[in-house]
Every structure is written in structure tokens, then in C-alpha cells.
Design an enzyme around this catalytic site. Structure first.
Site, PDB file in Angstrom:
ATOM      1  N   GLU A  38       0.820  -1.207   0.000  1.00  0.00           N
ATOM      2  CA  GLU A  38       0.000   0.000   0.000  1.00  0.00           C
ATOM      3  C   GLU A  38       0.862   1.269   0.000  1.00  0.00           C
ATOM      4  O   GLU A  38       1.806   1.383   0.788  1.00  0.00           O
ATOM      5  CB  GLU A  38      -0.928  -0.008   1.231  1.00  0.00           C
ATOM      6  CG  GLU A  38      -1.776   1.233   1.404  1.00  0.00           C
ATOM      7  CD  GLU A  38      -2.632   1.549   0.185  1.00  0.00           C
ATOM      8  OE1 GLU A  38      -3.164   0.616  -0.430  1.00  0.00           O
ATOM      9  OE2 GLU A  38      -2.732   2.748  -0.147  1.00  0.00           O
ATOM     10  N   THR A  82      -6.118   3.005  -5.114  1.00  0.00           N
ATOM     11  CA  THR A  82      -5.980   1.551  -5.029  1.00  0.00           C
ATOM     12  C   THR A  82      -6.865   0.847  -6.043  1.00  0.00           C
ATOM     13  O   THR A  82      -6.463  -0.114  -6.686  1.00  0.00           O
ATOM     14  CB  THR A  82      -6.363   1.055  -3.625  1.00  0.00           C
ATOM     15  OG1 THR A  82      -5.542   1.690  -2.671  1.00  0.00           O
ATOM     16  CG2 THR A  82      -6.202  -0.443  -3.508  1.00  0.00           C
ATOM     17  N   HIS A 198      -0.718   3.546   5.019  1.00  0.00           N
ATOM     18  CA  HIS A 198      -1.678   4.411   4.320  1.00  0.00           C
ATOM     19  C   HIS A 198      -1.665   5.804   4.918  1.00  0.00           C
ATOM     20  O   HIS A 198      -1.526   5.972   6.127  1.00  0.00           O
ATOM     21  CB  HIS A 198      -3.093   3.805   4.413  1.00  0.00           C
ATOM     22  CG  HIS A 198      -4.094   4.460   3.504  1.00  0.00           C
ATOM     23  ND1 HIS A 198      -4.644   5.699   3.772  1.00  0.00           N
ATOM     24  CD2 HIS A 198      -4.627   4.068   2.341  1.00  0.00           C
ATOM     25  CE1 HIS A 198      -5.470   6.037   2.794  1.00  0.00           C
ATOM     26  NE2 HIS A 198      -5.480   5.067   1.915  1.00  0.00           N
ATOM     27  N   ASP A 257       0.906   0.050  -5.125  1.00  0.00           N
ATOM     28  CA  ASP A 257      -0.331   0.428  -5.817  1.00  0.00           C
ATOM     29  C   ASP A 257      -0.310   1.857  -6.349  1.00  0.00           C
ATOM     30  O   ASP A 257      -0.832   2.125  -7.436  1.00  0.00           O
ATOM     31  CB  ASP A 257      -1.566   0.171  -4.951  1.00  0.00           C
ATOM     32  CG  ASP A 257      -1.629   1.036  -3.692  1.00  0.00           C
ATOM     33  OD1 ASP A 257      -2.729   1.136  -3.126  1.00  0.00           O
ATOM     34  OD2 ASP A 257      -0.594   1.595  -3.288  1.00  0.00           O
ATOM     35  N   HIS A 258       0.280   2.801  -5.601  1.00  0.00           N
ATOM     36  CA  HIS A 258       0.363   4.198  -6.071  1.00  0.00           C
ATOM     37  C   HIS A 258       1.323   4.938  -5.157  1.00  0.00           C
ATOM     38  O   HIS A 258       1.873   4.335  -4.210  1.00  0.00           O
ATOM     39  CB  HIS A 258      -1.016   4.863  -6.050  1.00  0.00           C
ATOM     40  CG  HIS A 258      -1.744   4.660  -4.758  1.00  0.00           C
ATOM     41  ND1 HIS A 258      -1.339   5.251  -3.572  1.00  0.00           N
ATOM     42  CD2 HIS A 258      -2.798   3.886  -4.446  1.00  0.00           C
ATOM     43  CE1 HIS A 258      -2.149   4.859  -2.603  1.00  0.00           C
ATOM     44  NE2 HIS A 258      -3.037   4.029  -3.087  1.00  0.00           N
TER      45      HIS A 258
HETATM   46  C1  GP9 Z   1      -9.363   0.845   1.143  1.00  0.00           C
HETATM   47  C2  GP9 Z   1      -7.887   0.626   0.937  1.00  0.00           C
HETATM   48  C3  GP9 Z   1      -7.161   1.985   0.752  1.00  0.00           C
HETATM   49  O1  GP9 Z   1     -10.064  -0.405   1.238  1.00  0.00           O
HETATM   50  O2  GP9 Z   1      -7.678  -0.200  -0.190  1.00  0.00           O
HETATM   51  O3  GP9 Z   1      -7.573   2.529  -0.460  1.00  0.00           O
HETATM   52  P1  GP9 Z   1      -6.828   3.823  -1.089  1.00  0.00           P
HETATM   53  O4  GP9 Z   1      -7.208   4.991  -0.214  1.00  0.00           O
HETATM   54  O5  GP9 Z   1      -5.318   3.571  -1.016  1.00  0.00           O
HETATM   55  O6  GP9 Z   1      -7.356   3.904  -2.487  1.00  0.00           O
HETATM   56 MN    MN Z   2      -3.841   2.475  -1.933  1.00  0.00          MN
END
Ligand code: GP9
Ligand code: MN
Length: 424
Positions: A38, A82, A198, A257-258
Site C-alpha cells: 500500500e 488503489t 496508508h 499500488d500508487h
Molecule cells: C481501502 C484501501 C485503501 O479499502 O484499499 O484505499 P486507497 O485509499 O489507497 O485507495
Molecule cells: Mn492504496
């Protein structure tokens, strides 16, 4: 309408990159385990904070003999974050220029990874310690053909110290996922989505094992603690897969993911990487890690330029499944024919030679503006990128996969899936 699909088929046929004989089928019949990193940017790899490695396990993975580590792999996400990353990984289609395709296009016809692999006997599952409705996952996963979606309702989320803002923290999440994973028939295709690292990267200080950075920018300083936590959780997963006897018959793919640190933190990031964050530097900071571990496969660091739309064709070729007849906008990273121009969702692109960032062209190696004589070539590349994004948007906005079923592919009936726990 169906004429558009002809144009799309012609394009994707020309975009197709044939398998690399040295890698085709290297993971044939193996389980697939996607481990989601993440908000994890590639600058963290081999980064030292006060002389200490932030992610020692992932750093060691870059040197593992059976792991390919791609150090020029970019996220291509837009506002869907994500969900855009997942959309690209599962379909080799770009997300949308605005909003999240997961939310607005969930009922489209897709030919996503789980449905392709179902024709090869695979069972599929996603594991995620957040509510299943977040990003509309519990709807679109049925259109992708996922057999199972283990969302927060399958986990014990009663202990506050186990929880992050968007769900279960990585270590308890992976621990609790084990009893669910071992119920799956093999071969399985699985994805584990974590939330520990996150924004804003706040961490219970009883759980941290590394000091914060000292830029004075809170989320940048805290980022290193949650990144370390991610690294520790992943190391435990590798250890447990070995103990469970799953390590030797599974392909493990780790992907970022980003970005984690947005363009609003230029001052702090300049201290972190020791360079001014120019548009060129900022675009080059959009690298996310990609690791592909396959038992007995020849590993190493692979400098090929690529993005998240390239992962599905790469994965399928490693599984010994040719992608020639699929509508995919990426190409196999391991193929000699792979196209190293990496389109970003906003129309920018990065490549080993020329970058186009905010409508300006740069020499990718030096970061200097292009010389006049190279601008023509750059404009041609920009046209190709715009066309690729335009066609992908046509497929998603026009739901064009309704008009084309690849030979041998079994279409998905979303109504056959029920993810609720009491349905088990
Ligand atoms: C939410 C988690 C975070 O279920 O995947 O999402 P994001 O904010 O990174 O798009
Ligand atoms: Mn994400």
C-alpha cells in the site's frame, strides 16, 4: 458499438508482445499470491534513514536468486487510487481519467485475470480487512469472476490496537488470513490487500521499530515507520508460506499500488532524496516496486520500463497462458517486443529515452529539456500514448468487451457468486 471493437482488436493485436521463451510457463500450474504494497514508492528500496535500512526484507528480496525485481516499474493510477491499481492489474485496461472505474463501471463485461484462470482450473480469492463495499469491490469482483472475497466480516476486528484507519493492520490481517487461505483448492489465484502503510501513516508507537524522519513534515516523517511495518509483515508472510509448504508451488508477486507522498510535500521530499522535486523528479518518483518470485526461475534486477497495465500479460505468460487473443493494453515486461513507453493516466509518459511531463519533453537520462531535433520523435510518442489511453477509455466507457469473446474463454455470470460469510 461493435465497429469500435474492431479498431480496439486491431490495436491490441499490434500492441501484443510475444512471450519470452526463457520465461514462458516458468510458473505453470503454480498458485499466484499477490501481496499489495500500500502507498509504497520505490525510493524506499535500499533507502537508509539515519544509517538504518527502512525495508531490510524487501531489500534482500531484490537480491534473491529466484526473484525478478523491476526498478523501472511505475504506477499508472488516477483518482481511483488503489481501485485503479487493481483495475489495471486484473484487466490490463487503464482506469478512467476521472473517478473510479470500480464505482462507475462495475457492471461492465470484463475478461479479468480470475475469469481467465478459471478456464485453467484456478480458484480465486481476494483478502482485505476493510468493508467489502469500499471502492465497490463486492460488486465489481463478481464481474471479474472472483470466487471468494474475504472482507472485514471474515476477520476479528474487535481489538483497536489491531486496526488502522481503513481496516485491519497488516500483521493481524495476514495471521488471520491463513485459516481462510488454507481452505482454498489449489491452484489458487489470490490477492492480499493491506492498509497499514496508508496516509497519514500514523502508527501506534508501541508497534514501531524505526525512528521517524526529521523533515518536520508529519506524514513524510511517519511514512518510514509504516513502511518498516509493511516490510516486517511481508517477511512474516514469506516465513509462514514456507512453513505451510506453499512457498515452493506458488508465484508471489509484490506490487506498489500508487505513490505514498503526494506533490504537496516537495520541501520534505527534497530532504529525503537530496534533490529538488522538479516535475521531472516528481514523475520519476512514481516508481513503485514490482517483485516476482517464482521457485527455480532465474531472478535478478530487471531494468525494463513498464507499468501496472503490463502485469497481467506478464503474469499469464509466466503461467504458460498466451495472451494473443485477449484485449490488453499492456504487454509482457519479459518479452523482447515489450513497449517501454509507460503512459500515465494524465497523458504524461516516461520511457528509457524520452519523457513527456506536463506537455514538456525531457531526456529521461539527464532530466534536461529535449533538444529541438528530438522533439519531433517525442511528439510522435505522445500521439501514440494519447491514442492508447483514448482506446482504453473507449473499451471501458463503451463496455466494448460485450462484443468480443476470446477463443476458449468462458464468459462470467456475476450472479453465480455470493461473498457473504453465512453463504459458506
Ligand atoms: C481501502 C484501501 C485503501 O479499502 O484499499 O484505499 P486507497 O485509499 O489507497 O485507495
Ligand atoms: Mn492504496
Amino acid at each position: 458499438d461493435s465497429n469500435d471493437i474492431t479498431e480496439v482488436i486491431n490495436f491490441t493485436q499490434s500492441n501484443y508482445a510475444k512471450p519470452n521463451a526463457n520465461y514462458f510457463g516458468a510458473a505453470k500450474g503454480m498458485n499466484v499470491i499477490y501481496l499489495h504494497l500500500e502507498s509504497f514508492q520505490n525510493f524506499l528500496i535500499d533507502y537508509k534513514l539515519n544509517g538504518e535500512e527502512v525495508t531490510p526484507f524487501l531489500n534482500s528480496l531484490t537480491k534473491d536468486e529466484n526473484t525478478l525485481y523491476f526498478d523501472n516499474f511505475f504506477h499508472q493510477t488516477g483518482q481511483g487510487k488503489t481501485s485503479d491499481a487493481e483495475f489495471m492489474l486484473e484487466n490490463s485496461l487503464f482506469g478512467l481519467p476521472q473517478g473510479s472505474a470500480f464505482i462507475t463501471k462495475a457492471l461492465n463485461t470484463f475478461q479479468a485475470a480470475p475469469s481467465i484462470l478459471k478456464d485453467y482450473g484456478y480458484t480465486s480469492a481476494v483478502f482485505h480487512g476493510n468493508n467489502g463495499s469500499f471502492w465497490n469491490r463486492n460488486v465489481i469482483y463478481k464481474s471479474f469472476g472472483f470466487d471468494n472475497f474475504f472482507d472485514a466480516s471474515y476477520y476479528d476486528t474487535s481489538s483497536p490496537t489491531d486496526m488502522a484507519e481503513y481496516g485491519l493492520l497488516d500483521k493481524p490481517f495476514y495471521e488471520q488470513s491463513e485459516s481462510l487461505l488454507t481452505t482454498l483448492l489449489q491452484p489458487f489465484y489470490t490477492k492480499f490487500i493491506t492498509v497499514g502503510n496508508h496516509y497519514p501513516y500514523k502508527m501506534d508507537q508501541d508497534l514501531v521499530t524505526i525512528e521517524k524522519a526529521t523533515t518536520g513534515d508529519k506524514s513524510v516523517d511517519d511514512y518510514f515507520q509504516t513502511a518498516r511495518y509493511t516490510d516486517e509483515a511481508i517477511e512474516k508472510v514469506f516465513d509462514r508460506l514456507k512453513e505451510l509448504g506453499l512457498y515452493d508451488n506458488s508465484m508471489i508477486v509484490l506490487y506498489g499500488d500508487h505513490y505514498g507522498i503526494s506533490e504537496n510535500h516537495k520541501k520534505a521530499m527534497a530532504q529525503v532524496i537530496g534533490k529538488e522535486i522538479t516535475p521531472y523528479e516528481s514523475a520519476n518518483l512514481q516508481r513503485v516496486p514490482l517483485f516476482i518470485h517464482v521457485p527455480n526461475m532465474k531472478g535478478g534486477t530487471n531494468h525494463t520500463y513498464g507499468g501496472q497495465t503490463d502485469l497481467l500479460p506478464t503474469l499469464l505468460h509466466l503461467l504458460g497462458i498466451d495472451t494473443k487473443n485477449f484485449i490488453q493494453f499492456g504487454s509482457d515486461l519479459l518479452s523482447e517486443e515489450h513497449d517501454e513507453i509507460v503512459p500515465f493516466r494524465n497523458g504524461d509518459f516516461i520511457s528509457p529515452t524520452i519523457d513527456s511531463i506536463n506537455e514538456k519533453f525531457y531526456d529521461n537520462q539527464t532530466g534536461m529539456p529535449l533538444s529541438e531535433d528530438q522533439v519531433e520523435a517525442a511528439k510522435a510518442l505522445k500521439k501514440d500514448v494519447d491514442y492508447k489511453l483514448e482506446l482504453s477509455d473507449k473499451v471501458v466507457n463503451g463496455d466494448l468487451l460485450r462484443f468480443y469473446t476470446p477463443k476458449g474463454y468462458t464468459t462470467v455470470d456475476p450472479s453465480q457468486f455470493n461473498y457473504s460469510k453465512d453463504a459458506k
